[in-house]
Design a protein around this motif. Structure first.
Motif, PDB file in Angstrom:
ATOM      1  N   SER A 269       0.839  -1.189   0.000  1.00  0.00           N
ATOM      2  CA  SER A 269       0.000   0.000   0.000  1.00  0.00           C
ATOM      3  C   SER A 269       0.877   1.244   0.000  1.00  0.00           C
ATOM      4  CB  SER A 269      -0.901   0.031   1.231  1.00  0.00           C
ATOM      5  OG  SER A 269      -1.725  -1.102   1.238  1.00  0.00           O
ATOM      6  N   VAL A 270       0.521   2.190  -0.844  1.00  0.00           N
ATOM      7  CA  VAL A 270       1.275   3.443  -0.931  1.00  0.00           C
ATOM      8  C   VAL A 270       0.419   4.542  -0.329  1.00  0.00           C
ATOM      9  CG1 VAL A 270       2.352   5.098  -2.476  1.00  0.00           C
ATOM     10  CG2 VAL A 270       2.462   2.663  -3.003  1.00  0.00           C
ATOM     11  N   ILE A 271       1.002   5.266   0.612  1.00  0.00           N
ATOM     12  CA  ILE A 271       0.299   6.352   1.271  1.00  0.00           C
ATOM     13  C   ILE A 271       0.912   7.663   0.804  1.00  0.00           C
ATOM     14  CG2 ILE A 271      -0.284   7.385   3.493  1.00  0.00           C
ATOM     15  CD1 ILE A 271       0.153   4.512   4.636  1.00  0.00           C
TER      16      ILE A 271
ATOM     17  N   PHE B 150      -3.930   4.970  12.664  1.00  0.00           N
ATOM     18  CA  PHE B 150      -3.260   3.728  13.055  1.00  0.00           C
ATOM     19  C   PHE B 150      -3.074   3.672  14.569  1.00  0.00           C
ATOM     20  CE2 PHE B 150       0.522   1.190  13.885  1.00  0.00           C
ATOM     21  CZ  PHE B 150       0.230   0.033  13.192  1.00  0.00           C
ATOM     22  N   ASN B 151      -2.637   4.765  15.153  1.00  0.00           N
ATOM     23  CA  ASN B 151      -2.400   4.801  16.599  1.00  0.00           C
ATOM     24  C   ASN B 151      -3.699   4.692  17.389  1.00  0.00           C
ATOM     25  OD1 ASN B 151       0.370   4.927  16.407  1.00  0.00           O
ATOM     26  ND2 ASN B 151       0.406   7.152  16.343  1.00  0.00           N
ATOM     27  N   GLN B 152      -4.792   5.195  16.850  1.00  0.00           N
ATOM     28  CA  GLN B 152      -6.076   5.090  17.543  1.00  0.00           C
ATOM     29  C   GLN B 152      -6.600   3.656  17.533  1.00  0.00           C
ATOM     30  OE1 GLN B 152      -8.706   7.863  15.664  1.00  0.00           O
ATOM     31  NE2 GLN B 152      -7.932   9.613  16.806  1.00  0.00           N
ATOM     32  N   ASN B 153      -6.216   2.879  16.545  1.00  0.00           N
ATOM     33  CA  ASN B 153      -6.736   1.524  16.393  1.00  0.00           C
ATOM     34  C   ASN B 153      -5.817   0.446  16.964  1.00  0.00           C
ATOM     35  OD1 ASN B 153      -9.056   2.411  15.088  1.00  0.00           O
ATOM     36  ND2 ASN B 153      -8.016   2.503  13.130  1.00  0.00           N
ATOM     37  N   LYS B 154      -4.805   0.842  17.731  1.00  0.00           N
ATOM     38  CA  LYS B 154      -3.910  -0.152  18.329  1.00  0.00           C
ATOM     39  C   LYS B 154      -4.644  -0.937  19.410  1.00  0.00           C
ATOM     40  CE  LYS B 154      -0.362   2.307  19.632  1.00  0.00           C
ATOM     41  NZ  LYS B 154       0.969   2.727  20.066  1.00  0.00           N
ATOM     42  N   VAL B 155      -4.256  -2.182  19.569  1.00  0.00           N
ATOM     43  CA  VAL B 155      -4.851  -3.048  20.588  1.00  0.00           C
ATOM     44  C   VAL B 155      -4.208  -2.718  21.932  1.00  0.00           C
ATOM     45  CG1 VAL B 155      -5.154  -5.438  21.305  1.00  0.00           C
ATOM     46  CG2 VAL B 155      -5.248  -4.843  18.890  1.00  0.00           C
ATOM     47  N   THR B 156      -5.038  -2.518  22.937  1.00  0.00           N
ATOM     48  CA  THR B 156      -4.526  -2.172  24.260  1.00  0.00           C
ATOM     49  C   THR B 156      -4.173  -3.435  25.042  1.00  0.00           C
ATOM     50  OG1 THR B 156      -6.719  -2.194  25.263  1.00  0.00           O
ATOM     51  CG2 THR B 156      -5.957  -0.098  24.339  1.00  0.00           C
ATOM     52  N   ASN B 157      -3.363  -3.262  26.070  1.00  0.00           N
ATOM     53  CA  ASN B 157      -2.986  -4.396  26.922  1.00  0.00           C
ATOM     54  C   ASN B 157      -4.191  -4.958  27.668  1.00  0.00           C
ATOM     55  OD1 ASN B 157      -0.329  -4.384  26.169  1.00  0.00           O
ATOM     56  ND2 ASN B 157       0.291  -2.978  27.783  1.00  0.00           N
ATOM     57  N   ASP B 158      -5.134  -4.081  28.060  1.00  0.00           N
ATOM     58  CA  ASP B 158      -6.344  -4.553  28.744  1.00  0.00           C
ATOM     59  C   ASP B 158      -7.152  -5.482  27.844  1.00  0.00           C
ATOM     60  OD1 ASP B 158      -5.699  -3.042  30.954  1.00  0.00           O
ATOM     61  OD2 ASP B 158      -6.896  -1.320  30.300  1.00  0.00           O
ATOM     62  N   PHE B 159      -7.255  -5.122  26.561  1.00  0.00           N
ATOM     63  CA  PHE B 159      -7.988  -5.957  25.619  1.00  0.00           C
ATOM     64  C   PHE B 159      -7.296  -7.305  25.439  1.00  0.00           C
ATOM     65  CE2 PHE B 159      -8.925  -7.299  21.222  1.00  0.00           C
ATOM     66  CZ  PHE B 159     -10.292  -7.473  21.343  1.00  0.00           C
TER      67      PHE B 159
ATOM     68  N   GLU C  25      -1.432  12.536   3.076  1.00  0.00           N
ATOM     69  CA  GLU C  25      -2.302  11.733   3.920  1.00  0.00           C
ATOM     70  C   GLU C  25      -1.553  10.961   5.001  1.00  0.00           C
ATOM     71  OE1 GLU C  25      -4.194   9.262   1.077  1.00  0.00           O
ATOM     72  OE2 GLU C  25      -5.342  10.902   0.192  1.00  0.00           O
ATOM     73  N   SER C  26      -0.243  11.116   5.090  1.00  0.00           N
ATOM     74  CA  SER C  26       0.541  10.318   6.025  1.00  0.00           C
ATOM     75  C   SER C  26       0.230  10.638   7.483  1.00  0.00           C
ATOM     76  CB  SER C  26       2.030  10.486   5.752  1.00  0.00           C
ATOM     77  OG  SER C  26       2.433  11.818   5.966  1.00  0.00           O
ATOM     78  N   GLN C  27       0.059  11.918   7.816  1.00  0.00           N
ATOM     79  CA  GLN C  27      -0.246  12.260   9.209  1.00  0.00           C
ATOM     80  C   GLN C  27      -1.580  11.670   9.635  1.00  0.00           C
ATOM     81  OE1 GLN C  27       0.032  16.516   9.456  1.00  0.00           O
ATOM     82  NE2 GLN C  27       2.087  16.417  10.313  1.00  0.00           N
ATOM     83  N   GLU C  28      -2.558  11.757   8.761  1.00  0.00           N
ATOM     84  CA  GLU C  28      -3.872  11.197   9.083  1.00  0.00           C
ATOM     85  C   GLU C  28      -3.781   9.675   9.237  1.00  0.00           C
ATOM     86  OE1 GLU C  28      -8.301  10.779   7.150  1.00  0.00           O
ATOM     87  OE2 GLU C  28      -6.923  12.249   6.316  1.00  0.00           O
TER      88      GLU C  28
END
Length: 50
Positions: A12-14, A26-35, A18-21
């Motif tokens: 995939s080419v970004i 990506f950071n918002q969709n990371k899996v947390t340790n609690d999950f 659009e790289s900052q977005e």
């Protein structure tokens, strides 16, 4: 009935604009340790895995 899937070997080419977005999303969709911990506990309830 069997389902066959063909692997996709494309990269995939970004775009630069659009790289900052992309990084923010990506950071918002990371899996947390609690999950992860809750998934491990659920896995123990449903069966054993090595």
């Amino acid at each position: 009935m069997a389902v066959l899937a063909k692997p996709i070997n494309r990269i995939s080419v970004i775009k630069r604009q659009e790289s900052q977005e992309f990084v923010r999303e990506f950071n918002q969709n990371k899996v947390t340790n609690d999950f992860l911990e809750s998934c491990k506990k659920a896995g123990k309830l449903f069966g054993k895995r090595k």
